[in-house]
Scaffold this motif. Structure first.
Motif, PDB file in Angstrom:
ATOM      1  N   ILE A 190     -12.660  -9.495 -20.655  1.00 31.56           N
ATOM      2  CA  ILE A 190     -12.204  -8.199 -20.144  1.00 31.56           C
ATOM      3  C   ILE A 190     -11.458  -8.414 -18.835  1.00 31.56           C
ATOM      4  O   ILE A 190     -11.924  -9.139 -17.953  1.00 31.56           O
ATOM      5  CB  ILE A 190     -13.379  -7.238 -19.895  1.00 31.56           C
ATOM      6  N   VAL A 191     -10.296  -7.773 -18.714  1.00 31.89           N
ATOM      7  CA  VAL A 191      -9.531  -7.778 -17.466  1.00 31.89           C
ATOM      8  C   VAL A 191      -9.395  -6.329 -17.022  1.00 31.89           C
ATOM      9  O   VAL A 191      -8.947  -5.481 -17.795  1.00 31.89           O
ATOM     10  CB  VAL A 191      -8.138  -8.417 -17.654  1.00 31.89           C
ATOM     11  N   ARG A 192      -9.776  -6.052 -15.798  1.00 25.48           N
ATOM     12  CA  ARG A 192      -9.676  -4.702 -15.251  1.00 25.48           C
ATOM     13  C   ARG A 192      -8.279  -4.480 -14.675  1.00 25.48           C
ATOM     14  O   ARG A 192      -7.587  -5.415 -14.281  1.00 25.48           O
ATOM     15  CB  ARG A 192     -10.736  -4.472 -14.174  1.00 25.48           C
ATOM     16  N   ARG A 193      -7.865  -3.202 -14.613  1.00 27.82           N
ATOM     17  CA  ARG A 193      -6.532  -2.837 -14.131  1.00 27.82           C
ATOM     18  C   ARG A 193      -6.213  -3.476 -12.778  1.00 27.82           C
ATOM     19  O   ARG A 193      -5.130  -3.992 -12.559  1.00 27.82           O
ATOM     20  CB  ARG A 193      -6.418  -1.318 -14.025  1.00 27.82           C
ATOM     21  N   LYS A 194      -7.173  -3.464 -11.870  1.00 29.10           N
ATOM     22  CA  LYS A 194      -6.933  -3.992 -10.529  1.00 29.10           C
ATOM     23  C   LYS A 194      -6.655  -5.503 -10.536  1.00 29.10           C
ATOM     24  O   LYS A 194      -6.064  -6.035  -9.606  1.00 29.10           O
ATOM     25  CB  LYS A 194      -8.101  -3.668  -9.601  1.00 29.10           C
ATOM     26  N   ASP A 195      -7.064  -6.192 -11.598  1.00 28.47           N
ATOM     27  CA  ASP A 195      -6.885  -7.639 -11.696  1.00 28.47           C
ATOM     28  C   ASP A 195      -5.744  -8.044 -12.624  1.00 28.47           C
ATOM     29  O   ASP A 195      -5.464  -9.237 -12.756  1.00 28.47           O
ATOM     30  CB  ASP A 195      -8.179  -8.291 -12.202  1.00 28.47           C
ATOM     31  N   ALA A 196      -5.097  -7.093 -13.269  1.00 27.38           N
ATOM     32  CA  ALA A 196      -4.111  -7.412 -14.315  1.00 27.38           C
ATOM     33  C   ALA A 196      -2.967  -8.278 -13.795  1.00 27.38           C
ATOM     34  O   ALA A 196      -2.611  -9.272 -14.426  1.00 27.38           O
ATOM     35  CB  ALA A 196      -3.567  -6.133 -14.940  1.00 27.38           C
ATOM     36  N   VAL A 197      -2.382  -7.924 -12.669  1.00 28.72           N
ATOM     37  CA  VAL A 197      -1.235  -8.682 -12.156  1.00 28.72           C
ATOM     38  C   VAL A 197      -1.645 -10.122 -11.844  1.00 28.72           C
ATOM     39  O   VAL A 197      -0.956 -11.074 -12.232  1.00 28.72           O
ATOM     40  CB  VAL A 197      -0.618  -7.995 -10.919  1.00 28.72           C
ATOM     41  N   SER A 198      -2.771 -10.310 -11.180  1.00 26.02           N
ATOM     42  CA  SER A 198      -3.175 -11.675 -10.822  1.00 26.02           C
ATOM     43  C   SER A 198      -3.539 -12.493 -12.057  1.00 26.02           C
ATOM     44  O   SER A 198      -3.213 -13.685 -12.134  1.00 26.02           O
ATOM     45  CB  SER A 198      -4.331 -11.659  -9.819  1.00 26.02           C
ATOM     46  N   VAL A 199      -4.178 -11.871 -13.046  1.00 26.72           N
ATOM     47  CA  VAL A 199      -4.543 -12.597 -14.269  1.00 26.72           C
ATOM     48  C   VAL A 199      -3.295 -13.002 -15.053  1.00 26.72           C
ATOM     49  O   VAL A 199      -3.158 -14.148 -15.472  1.00 26.72           O
ATOM     50  CB  VAL A 199      -5.509 -11.769 -15.153  1.00 26.72           C
ATOM     51  N   VAL A 200      -2.352 -12.087 -15.231  1.00 29.86           N
ATOM     52  CA  VAL A 200      -1.128 -12.413 -15.977  1.00 29.86           C
ATOM     53  C   VAL A 200      -0.307 -13.449 -15.218  1.00 29.86           C
ATOM     54  O   VAL A 200       0.243 -14.380 -15.818  1.00 29.86           O
ATOM     55  CB  VAL A 200      -0.312 -11.146 -16.292  1.00 29.86           C
ATOM     56  N   THR A 201      -0.231 -13.340 -13.908  1.00 26.00           N
ATOM     57  CA  THR A 201       0.484 -14.344 -13.100  1.00 26.00           C
ATOM     58  C   THR A 201      -0.136 -15.721 -13.296  1.00 26.00           C
ATOM     59  O   THR A 201       0.567 -16.710 -13.522  1.00 26.00           O
ATOM     60  CB  THR A 201       0.453 -13.956 -11.611  1.00 26.00           C
ATOM     61  N   ARG A 202      -1.474 -15.800 -13.249  1.00 24.68           N
ATOM     62  CA  ARG A 202      -2.167 -17.074 -13.445  1.00 24.68           C
ATOM     63  C   ARG A 202      -1.923 -17.618 -14.855  1.00 24.68           C
ATOM     64  O   ARG A 202      -1.623 -18.805 -15.032  1.00 24.68           O
ATOM     65  CB  ARG A 202      -3.668 -16.891 -13.209  1.00 24.68           C
ATOM     66  N   LEU A 203      -2.016 -16.756 -15.865  1.00 32.26           N
ATOM     67  CA  LEU A 203      -1.804 -17.212 -17.238  1.00 32.26           C
ATOM     68  C   LEU A 203      -0.385 -17.735 -17.434  1.00 32.26           C
ATOM     69  O   LEU A 203      -0.180 -18.741 -18.127  1.00 32.26           O
ATOM     70  CB  LEU A 203      -2.098 -16.084 -18.223  1.00 32.26           C
ATOM     71  N   LYS A 204       0.608 -17.063 -16.847  1.00 28.22           N
ATOM     72  CA  LYS A 204       1.993 -17.533 -16.979  1.00 28.22           C
ATOM     73  C   LYS A 204       2.161 -18.924 -16.368  1.00 28.22           C
ATOM     74  O   LYS A 204       2.947 -19.733 -16.855  1.00 28.22           O
ATOM     75  CB  LYS A 204       2.958 -16.553 -16.318  1.00 28.22           C
ATOM     76  N   GLN A 205       1.425 -19.217 -15.307  1.00 27.30           N
ATOM     77  CA  GLN A 205       1.512 -20.530 -14.664  1.00 27.30           C
ATOM     78  C   GLN A 205       0.742 -21.595 -15.439  1.00 27.30           C
ATOM     79  O   GLN A 205       1.150 -22.746 -15.490  1.00 27.30           O
ATOM     80  CB  GLN A 205       0.979 -20.454 -13.230  1.00 27.30           C
ATOM     81  N   GLU A 206      -0.366 -21.222 -16.061  1.00 26.66           N
ATOM     82  CA  GLU A 206      -1.239 -22.185 -16.739  1.00 26.66           C
ATOM     83  C   GLU A 206      -0.848 -22.484 -18.176  1.00 26.66           C
ATOM     84  O   GLU A 206      -1.079 -23.589 -18.661  1.00 26.66           O
ATOM     85  CB  GLU A 206      -2.686 -21.663 -16.748  1.00 26.66           C
ATOM     86  N   ILE A 207      -0.281 -21.513 -18.862  1.00 26.86           N
ATOM     87  CA  ILE A 207      -0.047 -21.660 -20.299  1.00 26.86           C
ATOM     88  C   ILE A 207       1.393 -22.072 -20.568  1.00 26.86           C
ATOM     89  O   ILE A 207       2.329 -21.457 -20.078  1.00 26.86           O
ATOM     90  CB  ILE A 207      -0.382 -20.343 -21.033  1.00 26.86           C
ATOM     91  N   ASP A 208       1.537 -23.120 -21.363  1.00 28.51           N
ATOM     92  CA  ASP A 208       2.860 -23.559 -21.779  1.00 28.51           C
ATOM     93  C   ASP A 208       3.105 -22.963 -23.159  1.00 28.51           C
ATOM     94  O   ASP A 208       2.650 -23.472 -24.165  1.00 28.51           O
ATOM     95  CB  ASP A 208       2.909 -25.080 -21.836  1.00 28.51           C
ATOM     96  N   GLY A 209       3.779 -21.840 -23.191  1.00 29.48           N
ATOM     97  CA  GLY A 209       4.012 -21.170 -24.456  1.00 29.48           C
ATOM     98  C   GLY A 209       4.215 -19.692 -24.230  1.00 29.48           C
ATOM     99  O   GLY A 209       4.472 -19.243 -23.123  1.00 29.48           O
ATOM    100  N   THR A 210       4.053 -18.942 -25.296  1.00 29.56           N
ATOM    101  CA  THR A 210       4.321 -17.514 -25.263  1.00 29.56           C
ATOM    102  C   THR A 210       3.048 -16.722 -25.012  1.00 29.56           C
ATOM    103  O   THR A 210       2.028 -16.977 -25.631  1.00 29.56           O
ATOM    104  CB  THR A 210       4.931 -17.076 -26.617  1.00 29.56           C
TER     105      THR A 210
END
Length: 127
Positions: A42-62
């Motif tokens: 679960i990701v809460r609204r207040k954490d969405a930007v930081s979680v998506v930013t982290r995932l974009k940096q960590e994941i090689d793919g779509t």
């Protein structure tokens, strides 16, 4: 995702997909859910930007996301929009993109794909 006792009788391609699906990290963006099935986060609204930013940096793919509220809360992090229209006879719903707001994306153009309802938005796209 419990395969149950029938797992051995499934075709190999289904077993392979089920294994891949179970191993793929999945996130649910929600402020109302208290629990989710095993394998989801679960990701809460207040954490969405930081979680998506982290995932974009960590994941090689779509990374894929869906839903009008989530998409409009992360426009600076979305590299490409694919909008699909599903016509309905009766009903309504939330707009996919914000009403009367300009998206910060520098370009939005129709896709050359055979699906006429698809559109892409990318910083590298020609205007």
């Amino acid at each position: 995702m419990d395969a149950g006792p029938r797992q051995g009788r499934r075709p190999a391609v289904e077993r392979e997909f089920a294994q891949f699906y179970k191993e793929t990290p999945r996130y649910v963006f929600s402020d109302t859910l208290q629990t989710v099935p095993e394998g989801l986060t679960i990701v809460r609204r207040k954490d969405a930007v930081s979680v998506v930013t982290r995932l974009k940096q960590e994941i090689d793919g779509t990374l894929q996301l869906g839903g009008p509220e989530l998409a409009t809360s992360l426009p600076d992090l979305i590299d490409e929009f694919w909008v699909y229209a599903f016509p309905v006879i009766v009903g309504g719903g939330k707009p996919y993109l914000p009403v009367r707001e300009e998206l910060p994306s520098p370009a939005c153009r129709p896709s050359r794909s055979p699906t006429p309802t698809a559109a892409t938005s990318s910083p590298s796209a020609p205007t």
